[in-house]
Motif scaffolding. Structure first.
Motif, PDB file in Angstrom:
ATOM      1  N   THR A  95       0.919  -1.199  -0.013  1.00 27.32           N
ATOM      2  CA  THR A  95      -0.103  -0.121  -0.076  1.00 27.32           C
ATOM      3  C   THR A  95       0.771   1.215  -0.008  1.00 27.32           C
ATOM      4  O   THR A  95       1.889   1.214   0.724  1.00 27.32           O
ATOM      5  N   LEU A  96       0.385   2.371  -0.861  1.00 26.85           N
ATOM      6  CA  LEU A  96       1.315   3.338  -0.991  1.00 26.85           C
ATOM      7  C   LEU A  96       2.652   3.204  -1.256  1.00 26.85           C
ATOM      8  O   LEU A  96       3.646   4.225  -1.066  1.00 26.85           O
ATOM      9  N   HIS A  97       2.923   2.335  -2.251  1.00 26.06           N
ATOM     10  CA  HIS A  97       4.168   2.216  -3.066  1.00 26.06           C
ATOM     11  C   HIS A  97       4.090   3.430  -4.089  1.00 26.06           C
ATOM     12  O   HIS A  97       3.371   3.206  -5.018  1.00 26.06           O
ATOM     13  N   GLY A  98       4.799   4.353  -3.979  1.00 33.53           N
ATOM     14  CA  GLY A  98       5.014   5.507  -4.855  1.00 33.53           C
ATOM     15  C   GLY A  98       5.215   5.248  -6.316  1.00 33.53           C
ATOM     16  O   GLY A  98       4.220   5.840  -6.904  1.00 33.53           O
ATOM     17  N   PRO A  99       5.915   4.536  -6.941  1.00 37.41           N
ATOM     18  CA  PRO A  99       6.075   4.257  -8.227  1.00 37.41           C
ATOM     19  C   PRO A  99       4.689   3.658  -8.764  1.00 37.41           C
ATOM     20  O   PRO A  99       4.331   3.828  -9.899  1.00 37.41           O
ATOM     21  N   SER A 100       4.424   2.577  -7.798  1.00 36.38           N
ATOM     22  CA  SER A 100       2.847   2.095  -8.472  1.00 36.38           C
ATOM     23  C   SER A 100       1.817   3.229  -8.338  1.00 36.38           C
ATOM     24  O   SER A 100       1.012   3.033  -9.323  1.00 36.38           O
ATOM     25  N   LEU A 101       1.685   3.946  -7.420  1.00 31.47           N
ATOM     26  CA  LEU A 101       0.679   5.167  -7.513  1.00 31.47           C
ATOM     27  C   LEU A 101       0.881   5.914  -8.562  1.00 31.47           C
ATOM     28  O   LEU A 101       0.193   6.287  -9.286  1.00 31.47           O
ATOM     29  N   TYR A 102       2.148   6.317  -9.037  1.00 32.76           N
ATOM     30  CA  TYR A 102       2.425   7.228 -10.182  1.00 32.76           C
ATOM     31  C   TYR A 102       1.899   6.523 -11.321  1.00 32.76           C
ATOM     32  O   TYR A 102       1.306   7.019 -12.197  1.00 32.76           O
ATOM     33  N   THR A 103       2.537   5.270 -11.583  1.00 25.98           N
ATOM     34  CA  THR A 103       1.949   4.559 -12.821  1.00 25.98           C
ATOM     35  C   THR A 103       0.572   4.487 -12.900  1.00 25.98           C
ATOM     36  O   THR A 103      -0.173   4.584 -13.887  1.00 25.98           O
ATOM     37  N   LEU A 104      -0.213   4.049 -11.922  1.00 24.80           N
ATOM     38  CA  LEU A 104      -1.794   4.040 -11.790  1.00 24.80           C
ATOM     39  C   LEU A 104      -2.301   5.213 -12.158  1.00 24.80           C
ATOM     40  O   LEU A 104      -3.048   5.352 -13.004  1.00 24.80           O
ATOM     41  N   ALA A 105      -1.807   6.400 -11.499  1.00 26.09           N
ATOM     42  CA  ALA A 105      -2.281   7.731 -12.014  1.00 26.09           C
ATOM     43  C   ALA A 105      -2.239   8.154 -13.257  1.00 26.09           C
ATOM     44  O   ALA A 105      -3.537   8.681 -14.034  1.00 26.09           O
ATOM     45  N   PHE A 106      -1.293   7.825 -13.742  1.00 25.36           N
ATOM     46  CA  PHE A 106      -0.777   8.320 -15.295  1.00 25.36           C
ATOM     47  C   PHE A 106      -1.866   7.318 -16.085  1.00 25.36           C
ATOM     48  O   PHE A 106      -2.145   7.728 -17.117  1.00 25.36           O
ATOM     49  N   ALA A 107      -1.850   5.934 -16.040  1.00 23.11           N
ATOM     50  CA  ALA A 107      -2.780   5.101 -16.644  1.00 23.11           C
ATOM     51  C   ALA A 107      -4.120   5.513 -16.796  1.00 23.11           C
ATOM     52  O   ALA A 107      -4.858   5.603 -17.834  1.00 23.11           O
TER      53      ALA A 107
END
Length: 156
Positions: A95-107
């Motif tokens: 939870t709250l893994h920054g790179p995964s959040l980044y990727t999710l947001a841009f997708a």
């Protein structure tokens, strides 16, 4: 209407810095797979990088790092729905893994799911999500904040 912005092609990973090579054998193999995958991607062979990550995920399906890397390459390849799926799986594990959040947001942004993308990017403004992205890929934090501001402007 798809509102994909140009920063979405930025691979959300510590791109030019290789993954630190740990001392344990399984972790060493994962780090090598991740490094090899991004080396392929940096040579323009996204398919090869995705294949290497796919193979590594067969051995370690619960690795949030591998899932996050897969999501990043899928995003770069324009496979937005698949990027969302892999990023969400990574976030279920960490939870709250920054790179995964980044990727999710841009997708999500690229798919036109603006409100959801804003919610995810908001997690990168402070707290654990921001700290994680800052630690793993600090160069992506300003890109994420620029996208958050752009999405807010596009809504209003």
């Amino acid at each position: 209407m798809r509102a994909q912005s140009s920063p979405a092609t930025t691979i959300p990973r510590n791109g030019h810095r290789p993954v630190a090579v740990p001392s344990s054998e399984p972790a060493l193999l994962l780090a090598r797979a991740r490094n090899a995958a991004f080396a392929e991607a940096s040579r323009g062979n996204l398919g090869g990088g995705l294949g290497l990550l796919h193979d590594a995920l067969q051995d370690e399906p619960a690795s949030h790092d591998l899932l996050s890397d897969m999501a990043a390459l899928l995003l770069a390849a324009g496979q937005l729905e698949h990027a969302v799926t892999h990023a969400e799986r990574a976030l279920q594990l960490c939870t709250l893994h920054g790179p995964s959040l980044y990727t999710l947001a841009f997708a999500l942004s690229g798919l036109g799911r603006v409100d959801h993308a804003i919610g995810v990017l908001t997690e990168l403004q402070s707290g654990a999500g921001r700290a994680s992205l800052q630690a793993e890929a600090p160069e992506l934090l300003p890109v994420a904040m620029t996208e958050l501001a752009r999405l807010h402007r596009s809504r209003g």
